[in-house]
Write an enzyme that holds these catalytic residues in place. Sequence first.
Site, PDB file in Angstrom:
ATOM      1  N   SER A 181       0.813  -1.296  -0.111  1.00 30.59           N
ATOM      2  CA  SER A 181       0.077  -0.037   0.121  1.00 30.59           C
ATOM      3  C   SER A 181       0.871   1.231  -0.252  1.00 30.59           C
ATOM      4  CB  SER A 181      -0.885  -0.053   1.086  1.00 30.59           C
ATOM      5  OG  SER A 181      -1.785  -0.789   1.141  1.00 30.59           O
ATOM      6  N   GLN A 214     -10.477   2.994  -1.777  1.00 38.00           N
ATOM      7  CA  GLN A 214      -9.372   3.064  -2.693  1.00 38.00           C
ATOM      8  C   GLN A 214     -10.105   4.367  -3.842  1.00 38.00           C
ATOM      9  OE1 GLN A 214      -8.022  -0.406  -4.707  1.00 38.00           O
ATOM     10  NE2 GLN A 214      -6.765  -0.899  -2.970  1.00 38.00           N
ATOM     11  N   GLU A 260      -8.893  -6.392   5.400  1.00 38.47           N
ATOM     12  CA  GLU A 260      -8.135  -7.278   4.760  1.00 38.47           C
ATOM     13  C   GLU A 260      -7.387  -8.273   5.725  1.00 38.47           C
ATOM     14  OE1 GLU A 260      -3.941  -4.601   4.579  1.00 38.47           O
ATOM     15  OE2 GLU A 260      -5.806  -3.310   3.858  1.00 38.47           O
TER      16      GLU A 260
END
EC number: 2.5.1.19
Length: 428
Positions: free
Chosen positions: A27, A170, A312
Amino acid sequence: MTTDDLWPAPHVSERLDVTVDLPGSKSLTNRSLVLAAVADGPSVVRRALRSRDTLLMAAALTALGSEVDASGPDWTVRPGVLDRDAAVDCGLAGTVMRFVPPIAGLSTGVVSFDGDPHMRQRPIGEILTALRGLGVDVRDDGRGALPFAIAGTGTVRGGRVQIDASASSQFVSALLLAGATYEQGVDVVHEGKPVPSLPHIEMTVAALRRHGVEVDDSDANRWQVAPGVVRAVDDLIEPDLSNAGPFLALAAATGSSVTVRDWPAATTQAGDALREILAAFGCTIERTTDGLRVQGPDRLAGVDVDLHDVGELTPVVAALAALADGPSVLRGVAHIRHHETDRLRALATELGGLGADVTETDDGLALRPATLRGGVFHTYADHRMAHAAVVVGAAVPGVLVEDVATTAKTFPDFAGAWSAVTTPSGRG
């Protein structure tokens, strides 16, 4: 599927005391690469993660006119502007599919985007609609999905845009990363259910501020990026704390001690939540001079945890919950149905196939104590599913992981690193 596709997950029959070095954060690496590509001079991304996702990002930015030298551990980026047509391969990288189109509008060519077959199912329509509203020529034949093209004119007007980012944080990060390069900056307003994975937006804001970009995030669900120069900055990439998940879960699942080296004292990474989550399972957590040490308990407690902001981590947490002695509820993660695969359904199917008592809910999973057995654990081309598989395999003999190589998305040679810490010969 053949037997060559099945990897026997190492079963741990003794308590371990190991220290792990992790590769850099995907990331952080991809955010740094994007900002370096629109900066006012060359930058270096130090200790960049070398994985499929980050190499796809480097290739995408190169296609748009920048020069990315990824030959060593520190990657040099020289900004450039595309003056020809180009094609971008998104692979299975959500950050490439979402972060690159907003800067493709700055080119003077037509940039086409496509990726692996599954990527055509992942949500992107909100960003494409937002880009149209900001003055970008988007060509997708009304699909709101890959494949699509961006026809750049060299500049983007920018301004205020309203989106529904409840499917992915995102969507917000993508617009913010490009915002300073737009004539009017961007003013992004979210309308809808709560935005998932807020730490990732906080990571984006922090990265922008490091590059001298003015960001106002003082209002809930609104982010304003002022137009201006993106300053060239050399970034040092932290270890990937989400990839720490299976290694720290190894301690929890086997009553072992695992230390992840160089755990940052302060971070915007979602993986930092592992400290609190593993403590709820009964682990002992401490910072040492080497990093973060987790000591697993004799018996795993069940947990009731909202993972909305750290979705996640759900696969690894679900694996531990399946091994726990008490019932667990994982909630707040309906959005992970739209990640690399429908992670909730996949976890319920694969954990259930190994004997777990697991039920899908609207926004998570409910698990009750059960005796697990060996068998094939399918990964659905999803690196986080492979992480769940190896955690179960450490505690349960006979787990065969289908396509463990999918972990290369964010962790090159994950299988080798896992074997090195779980088997006596690997540790020798």
